[in-house]
Design a protein around this motif. Structure first.
Motif, mmCIF file in Angstrom:
data_model
loop_
_atom_site.group_PDB
_atom_site.id
_atom_site.type_symbol
_atom_site.label_atom_id
_atom_site.label_comp_id
_atom_site.label_asym_id
_atom_site.label_seq_id
_atom_site.Cartn_x
_atom_site.Cartn_y
_atom_site.Cartn_z
ATOM 1 N N LEU A 101 55.039 33.075 55.187
ATOM 2 C CA LEU A 101 55.767 32.147 56.050
ATOM 3 C C LEU A 101 55.246 32.175 57.487
ATOM 4 N N ARG A 102 54.088 32.771 57.725
ATOM 5 C CA ARG A 102 53.561 32.896 59.083
ATOM 6 C C ARG A 102 53.342 31.520 59.709
ATOM 7 N N SER A 103 53.613 31.429 60.998
ATOM 8 C CA SER A 103 53.476 30.155 61.707
ATOM 9 C C SER A 103 52.018 29.841 62.008
ATOM 10 N N ASP A 104 51.260 30.867 62.383
ATOM 11 C CA ASP A 104 49.829 30.696 62.661
ATOM 12 C C ASP A 104 49.086 30.721 61.331
ATOM 13 N N ARG A 105 48.530 29.597 60.910
ATOM 14 C CA ARG A 105 47.864 29.503 59.613
ATOM 15 C C ARG A 105 46.351 29.693 59.710
ATOM 16 N N SER A 106 45.834 30.120 60.860
ATOM 17 C CA SER A 106 44.400 30.281 61.043
ATOM 18 C C SER A 106 43.912 31.560 60.374
ATOM 19 N N LEU A 107 42.587 31.705 60.273
ATOM 20 C CA LEU A 107 42.002 32.914 59.685
ATOM 21 C C LEU A 107 42.387 34.151 60.482
ATOM 22 N N ALA A 108 42.583 33.972 61.789
ATOM 23 C CA ALA A 108 42.919 35.118 62.636
ATOM 24 C C ALA A 108 44.289 35.696 62.323
ATOM 25 N N SER A 109 45.110 34.939 61.577
ATOM 26 C CA SER A 109 46.473 35.396 61.292
ATOM 27 C C SER A 109 46.528 36.296 60.068
ATOM 28 N N ARG A 110 45.383 36.609 59.468
ATOM 29 C CA ARG A 110 45.380 37.366 58.217
ATOM 30 C C ARG A 110 45.252 38.872 58.441
ATOM 31 N N GLN A 114 59.151 20.352 59.113
ATOM 32 C CA GLN A 114 58.042 19.571 59.637
ATOM 33 C C GLN A 114 56.701 19.951 59.017
ATOM 34 N N ARG A 115 56.540 21.234 58.650
ATOM 35 C CA ARG A 115 55.211 21.726 58.239
ATOM 36 C C ARG A 115 55.214 22.306 56.830
ATOM 37 N N TRP A 116 56.183 21.952 56.006
ATOM 38 C CA TRP A 116 56.287 22.582 54.705
ATOM 39 C C TRP A 116 55.013 22.402 53.890
ATOM 40 N N GLN A 117 54.273 21.300 54.132
ATOM 41 C CA GLN A 117 53.070 21.063 53.346
ATOM 42 C C GLN A 117 51.951 22.055 53.684
ATOM 43 N N GLU A 118 52.088 22.797 54.793
ATOM 44 C CA GLU A 118 51.081 23.796 55.159
ATOM 45 C C GLU A 118 51.310 25.124 54.451
ATOM 46 N N LEU A 119 52.491 25.310 53.887
ATOM 47 C CA LEU A 119 52.769 26.548 53.165
ATOM 48 C C LEU A 119 51.972 26.530 51.863
ATOM 49 N N ALA A 120 51.111 27.520 51.703
ATOM 50 C CA ALA A 120 50.114 27.478 50.635
ATOM 51 C C ALA A 120 50.729 27.662 49.251
ATOM 52 N N VAL A 121 50.116 27.019 48.290
ATOM 53 C CA VAL A 121 50.401 27.304 46.887
ATOM 54 C C VAL A 121 49.839 28.690 46.574
ATOM 55 N N VAL A 122 50.558 29.452 45.753
ATOM 56 C CA VAL A 122 50.141 30.822 45.423
ATOM 57 C C VAL A 122 49.908 30.925 43.925
ATOM 58 N N SER A 154 44.101 26.792 48.564
ATOM 59 C CA SER A 154 44.211 25.441 49.107
ATOM 60 C C SER A 154 43.245 24.484 48.426
ATOM 61 N N GLN A 155 42.323 25.010 47.602
ATOM 62 C CA GLN A 155 41.345 24.174 46.931
ATOM 63 C C GLN A 155 41.739 24.009 45.467
ATOM 64 N N ILE A 156 40.900 23.340 44.706
ATOM 65 C CA ILE A 156 41.151 23.165 43.276
ATOM 66 C C ILE A 156 41.015 24.512 42.587
ATOM 67 N N TYR A 157 42.017 24.854 41.785
ATOM 68 C CA TYR A 157 42.028 26.148 41.115
ATOM 69 C C TYR A 157 41.160 26.090 39.864
ATOM 70 N N ARG A 158 40.274 27.048 39.752
ATOM 71 C CA ARG A 158 39.439 27.170 38.562
ATOM 72 C C ARG A 158 39.761 28.491 37.892
ATOM 73 N N ALA A 159 40.292 28.410 36.684
ATOM 74 C CA ALA A 159 40.669 29.625 35.957
ATOM 75 C C ALA A 159 39.433 30.446 35.639
ATOM 76 N N PRO A 160 39.563 31.797 35.563
ATOM 77 C CA PRO A 160 38.423 32.639 35.212
ATOM 78 C C PRO A 160 37.871 32.249 33.846
#
Length: 596
Positions: free
Chosen positions: A267-276, A298-306, A313-319
């Motif tokens: 749920l972090r607000s800063d979604r940049s690489l630096a926030s990891r 306002q930003r629910w679409q930025e919350l990543a699929v897990v 955030s990209q197309i998921y490719r199963a192993p």
């Protein structure tokens, strides 16, 4: 954050979604809890445990004005429209037809009229000749109701079948003439929540009833939920997404062990690489860096699929599926599984020996090593988890062998409780088994044997490829796949342990070149009384596992419990020996049968 999905029963393994049951409310997959934030509130099932009645499980603490007579199971309403009050519902069961007829008459007559007045609570439960009172007697000799959660757990313990309940009107007037009825007994049956044929939740439950007391997903009320248990669509902490072009392991995990095992706040607000940089230790510490209520909208679409515990955030490719060559016959497969059982066994013993070579966290001098106590607590916990996982693998391999035998594909190979003498380390090489403290070389060997597609993981590749063939039950392929998935986690855990202990590898002034987290431990002589006691407990443990595995019942209530008891004894003795500078000599002893 596990990558695995463990099917718990036949319904969970169904190859189709049962009509009428949303995925998040399937009874076999819900978390066994009753607080908001979960898939569904199980109290909402048991509130209708008795046909025709609807209860609410309440606690004194729920009321801003505490009332000692408020706790328990409050009768909310009578529902004569309950389908299970119709004798036709129980067609083919004369006993339940008679009970339904009698109960419907009672609720539609004088008893129902009486229950419609005043505040009625469950007073006792009776089934199979046993009665449980839902109150205790106070010092003044009066009834003191049990808390609603306790009553709920007692209601939940009722088995399907006939039961008798007593209700108590707590607000019955004492000066009425004639005296008001304060107790009523009813006979009925403990409701079964799903239809035995279709698996659909009973028609008596209304749409939304199972989730009516939960937080509403994607709305503000999960923002600061006090219990911090979330529904499946709201992760708490996750692993960060790999950047484009970053090297990964065959499993898909980051090649950097710190990155691969560092959870970040979803749920972090800063979604940049630096926030990891990783989630902080408590919800309160993380709160200033998370999205606020308005931002969620306002930003629910930025919350990543897990997926598989990792943001994507990209197309998921199963192993890709394993392409190893299958074994030529079930007999060859069984022989390989027998060897693999020995590998699981020997690794378990090596990991346990290394675990007990660690200094106890409470013995650390925090003035000299201010971070070592916490690091040792972490390392000990992770190493024990891996050792326990190897015990589970030993069980699973025996299950595979037993299933192959009892489906007629092979002759008996169970139980498989031998201890391998050599261990694969990748590239076709092996090493001899060794009982060693957790020094740098030992840890490197543990990482090598658990490396994906390397040591023991690579040994299972052909097993999985073989079990994927149509002549084998699909459940066996799934079980072998779980072992491989666990192996990937073992590699990650050992890699992170290596990262944590790296700061101490230089040794200390006191112990010379020996790292400060290690005891100077060597295998105990077999004539050492404590060592003999430990080996006897170990042999009794094996005897109980052998008895359980011969039956094929991996949940054998008796033998498995006895084996666990011996494991607890073994752990206590191992810790005692460690303080003396000794480890349990698992490989050097000539074990004889001991009395169970």
């Amino acid at each position: 954050m596990s990558e695995k999905i463990f099917p718990r029963n036949l319904t969970a393994r169904a190859d189709r979604q049962v009509v009428g049951n949303p995925a998040t409310t399937r009874l076999e997959s819900g978390v066994g809890n009753c607080y908001p934030g979960l898939e569904f509130d199980q109290r909402n099932l048991d509130r209708r445990f008795f046909a025709g009645l609807v209860f609410e499980f309440v606690s004194e603490s729920d009321n801003p004005n505490p009332d000692a007579l408020r706790g328990g199971a409050l009768l909310l309403s009578l529902e004569l429209s309950d389908p299970e009050l119709n004798p036709a519902f129980h067609a083919g069961n004369p006993e339940l037809i008679a009970a339904a007829t009698q109960l419907r008459a009672a609720l539609g007559g004088e008893s129902g009229d009486t229950l419609s007045t005043g505040r009625w609570y469950l007073d006792s439960l009776e089934q199979g000749g046993k009665q449980i009172s839902l109150f205790k007697i106070g010092e003044d000799g009066k009834k003191v109701p049990l808390d609603g959660l306790i009553v709920w757990r007692l209601v939940r313990s009722l088995e399907p079948g006939l039961a008798k309940i007593k209700l108590w009107r707590r607000d019955a007037p004492t000066d009425s003439n004639p005296p008001a009825t304060s107790e009523i007994e009813l006979s009925g049956w403990r409701r079964v929540f799903v239809d035995s044929q279709s698996g659909v939740i009973g028609q008596v439950y209304q749409a939304g009833e199972l989730t009516q007391s939960l937080c509403s997903p994607w709305q503000h009320d999960f923002r600061d939920c006090a219990c911090f248990y979330w529904a499946s669509n709201h992760p708490d902490i996750v692993l960060g997404e790999d950047t484009l072009g970053e090297s990964t392991l065959p499993s898909g995990a980051s090649i950097d062990p710190v990155r691969a095992n560092t959870p970040i706040d979803w749920l972090r607000s800063d979604r940049s690489l630096a926030s990891r940089a990783g989630a902080l230790g408590t919800p309160r510490e993380n709160r200033p860096f998370q999205m606020d209520h308005y931002e969620i909208s306002q930003r629910w679409q930025e919350l990543a699929v897990v997926l598989r515990g990792k943001e994507i955030s990209q197309i998921y490719r199963a192993p890709t599926a394993d392409t190893a060559n299958p074994y030529k016959s079930p007999e060859v497969l069984a022989a390989k599984l027998y060897d693999l059982a020995g590998l699981e066994h020997v690794l378990c013993l090596e990991y346990l020996y290394a675990l007990y070579s660690l200094v106890a966290p409470d013995e650390v001098d925090v003035n000299t090593w201010p971070t070592l106590r916490d690091d040792l607590t972490f390392v000990s916990h992770e190493l024990l988890l891996v050792a326990v996982s190897e015990m589970r693998h030993l069980r699973w391999v025996n299950q595979l062998l037993w299933e192959l035998d009892h489906t007629g594909l092979t002759k008996a190979h169970v139980p498989a409780l031998e201890v391998a003498e050599r261990i694969p380390v990748g590239n076709g090489h092996t090493r001899p088994r060794q009982l060693r403290p957790l020094n740098r070389k030992t840890l490197a060997d543990f990482i090598a044997v658990e490396a994906p597609s390397g040591g023991i993981d690579g040994q299972y590749a052909r097993v999985v490829a073989t079990l994927r063939q149509p002549q084998y039950p699909n459940s066996l392929y799934q079980l072998a796949g779980r072992i491989i998935a666990d192996g990937v986690e073992h590699f990650s855990k050992f890699s992170e342990i290596e990262t944590v202990l790296r700061a101490y590898q230089g040794g200390s002034q006191v112990n010379g070149t020996r790292p400060p987290y290690l005891r100077n431990v060597t295998p105990a002589p077999t004539d050492n009384p404590d060592a003999k006691q430990a080996l006897d407990a170990y042999q009794r443990l094996l005897n109980n596992l052998e008895a359980a595995y011969k039956k094929g019942d991996m949940e054998d209530a008796n033998n498995i419990v006895f084996a666990r008891q011996e494991m607890i004894k073994l752990q206590a003795i191992a810790q005692k020996l460690a303080t003396q500078g000794f480890g349990i000599p698992f490989f050097d002893a000539h074990l004889n049968e001991v009395d169970d």
